[in-house]
Design a protein around this motif. Structure first.
Motif, short mmCIF file in Angstrom:
data_model
loop_
_atom_site.label_atom_id
_atom_site.label_comp_id
_atom_site.label_asym_id
_atom_site.label_seq_id
_atom_site.Cartn_x
_atom_site.Cartn_y
_atom_site.Cartn_z
N ILE A 199 1.94 19.15 11.13
CA ILE A 199 1.70 19.11 12.55
C ILE A 199 0.63 20.21 12.71
O ILE A 199 1.17 21.34 12.35
CB ILE A 199 2.89 19.39 13.79
CG1 ILE A 199 3.77 18.39 13.45
CG2 ILE A 199 2.23 19.43 15.00
CD1 ILE A 199 4.95 18.51 14.25
N PHE A 200 -0.56 20.13 12.96
CA PHE A 200 -1.45 21.21 13.12
C PHE A 200 -1.80 21.60 14.33
O PHE A 200 -2.31 20.71 15.21
CB PHE A 200 -2.78 20.56 12.32
CG PHE A 200 -2.73 20.32 10.74
CD1 PHE A 200 -3.14 21.52 10.07
CD2 PHE A 200 -2.40 19.39 10.36
CE1 PHE A 200 -2.93 21.37 8.42
CE2 PHE A 200 -2.02 19.16 8.75
CZ PHE A 200 -2.68 20.22 8.15
N ALA A 201 -1.73 22.88 14.66
CA ALA A 201 -2.16 23.20 15.98
C ALA A 201 -2.00 24.92 16.05
O ALA A 201 -1.22 25.44 15.35
CB ALA A 201 -1.50 22.74 17.04
N ARG A 202 -2.78 25.50 16.99
CA ARG A 202 -2.41 27.08 17.00
C ARG A 202 -1.18 27.09 17.63
O ARG A 202 -1.20 26.44 18.78
CB ARG A 202 -3.72 27.62 17.82
CG ARG A 202 -3.55 29.10 18.07
CD ARG A 202 -3.45 30.06 16.90
NE ARG A 202 -4.67 30.49 16.39
CZ ARG A 202 -4.98 30.42 15.33
NH1 ARG A 202 -4.09 30.16 14.45
NH2 ARG A 202 -6.10 30.92 14.83
N GLY A 203 -0.17 27.94 17.09
CA GLY A 203 1.13 28.15 17.89
C GLY A 203 2.21 27.61 17.01
O GLY A 203 3.35 27.58 17.41
#
Length: 397
Positions: free
Chosen positions: A102-106
């Motif tokens: 899962i790619f995302a900031r945070g």
């Protein structure tokens, strides 16, 4: 499809898609999301504003013996800026690739921990578990900018005082091996501004006591000290980055033209001080170097965190014993270290309350504050199981 249809994964991805990103974070959507999560758990939620537009969301799971000191499960809601052109996925899309990443900031720092707490509580509630101590799940703002308008102010409020906190669990670090890193202390953050004044004149002259010569002398002394810390790390494999003091020149200004010797220079240094460092001796050494350079140097420690004692990891700390029992039962490899950076735990420890940082993210490439930050879906879900065990034991201390 199994990951995309998973309720916990979907909750996590929804959280990631809320861009609580600096600068000028708007926390409105985040607060509404967390209120919905509290409602789904049938737990009361309150929002406190220790500073304007800086909400702290508190979800309360009342214990059977609420007179006992409580447990805090803390996380921060803000994330650092992104450079979208450097990402292979949109940084707030929470895309899942074919490997389940899962790619995302945070994802690593640290929205994962916040919703893992909630997932663990959901499982405990479903099992009929009842905590002895009251458990507060706190979501605080502005940790990534030092927590000055977040946790630092929150611990000063009457609300926090009434929580009667006995122990706090907060973020740890991503591990690229199967060993979890656990924070029991943090280095002190000092920021130093030096203003050099000296003789000015034509660039062709060898003028005495110039600001540049003074600057060079002090920088060389601080660089020598920095090198001694590098050598200490290289010579002793038992040391981690949090066990030494870092000194870095981060800003330099002065001068108006290439052939004019300026009367002023200014240098700013970021320092992270080891908890074993003698602070009085270290500060005196810096001031002595400034005197040796010729004087005329203004010394300003514009950030100067006080010494904060480490959380004890021994039999005197029953919360540590509960954590260790959980780690042993789960078969986790855990390595306690001093946090090389800074987290909100320091404000909790400053109140005299034990605090430990732990994140169940292992076998994962470190991407904290980096491009393409990610966490694998199976690592995320395993983390919920880990927190389920931890929360059950901590709340029964």
């Amino acid at each position: 499809m199994s990951w995309e249809n998973n309720e916990e994964i979907n909750i996590f991805r929804e959280y990631l898609r809320i861009p609580t990103v600096h600068p000028d974070v708007d926390y409105t959507s985040c607060v509404e999301f967390l209120k919905r999560q509290a409602k789904s758990l049938n737990l009361p939620v309150e929002v406190v504003y220790p500073a304007e537009k800086k909400p702290v969301v508190i979800i309360t799971w009342l214990g059977s013996q609420p007179e006992l000191s409580s447990i805090i499960l803390n996380s921060h809601t803000d994330v650092v800026p992104v450079f979208p052109e450097k990402w292979t996925h949109e940084p707030f899309s929470a895309d899942i690739d074919s490997e389940g990443r899962i790619f995302a900031r945070g994802t690593q720092d640290m929205k994962s921990v916040g919703t893992q707490y909630l997932g663990a509580i959901r499982r405990l509630l479903a099992s009929g578990f009842k905590p002895k101590r009251t458990v507060y799940v706190t979501f605080v703002p502005d940790e990534e900018t030092g927590g000055v308008l977040g946790m630092k102010e929150f611990v000063k409020t009457d609300f926090y005082k009434q929580m009667n906190v006995g122990f706090s669990l907060d973020e740890g670090a991503t591990s690229e091996s199967d060993v979890h890193h656990l924070f029991f202390a943090e280095r002190l953050r000092w920021a130093l501004r030096l203003k050099f004044t000296g003789t000015s004149g034509h660039g062709s002259l060898l003028l005495p006591n110039t600001a540049g010569v003074k600057l060079s002398y002090v920088i060389n002394k601080l660089t020598e000290f920095r090198n001694s810390q590098v050598e200490a790390l290289e010579k002793d494999s038992t040391l981690s980055k949090g066990d030494v003091t870092t000194v870095n020149l981060t800003q330099l200004s002065g001068g108006v033209q290439s052939n004019v010797v300026p009367p002023h220079f200014e240098a700013i240094f970021d320092m992270r001080l080891a908890i074993t460092l003698d602070l009085v001796v270290f500060e005196k050494q810096i001031r002595d170097w400034c005197d040796e350079a010729g004087g005329g140097i203004e010394v300003d420690f514009f950030t100067k965190e006080p010494y904060i004692g480490a959380t004890k990891l021994d039999a005197s700390n029953p919360y540590w014993l509960a954590l260790k029992a959980s780690f042993d039962e789960l078969g986790l490899k855990v390595h306690p270290i001093v946090c090389p950076g800074a987290t909100d735990s320091r404000y909790i420890r400053q109140k005299g309350t034990p605090a430990i940082g732990f994140s169940p993210i292992i076998n994962t490439t470190m991407r904290i504050h980096d491009h393409d930050e990610f966490i694998s879906a199976d690592v995320y879900l395993r983390g919920i199981e880990v927190y389920q065990n931890i929360i059950s034991k901590l709340s029964q201390v």
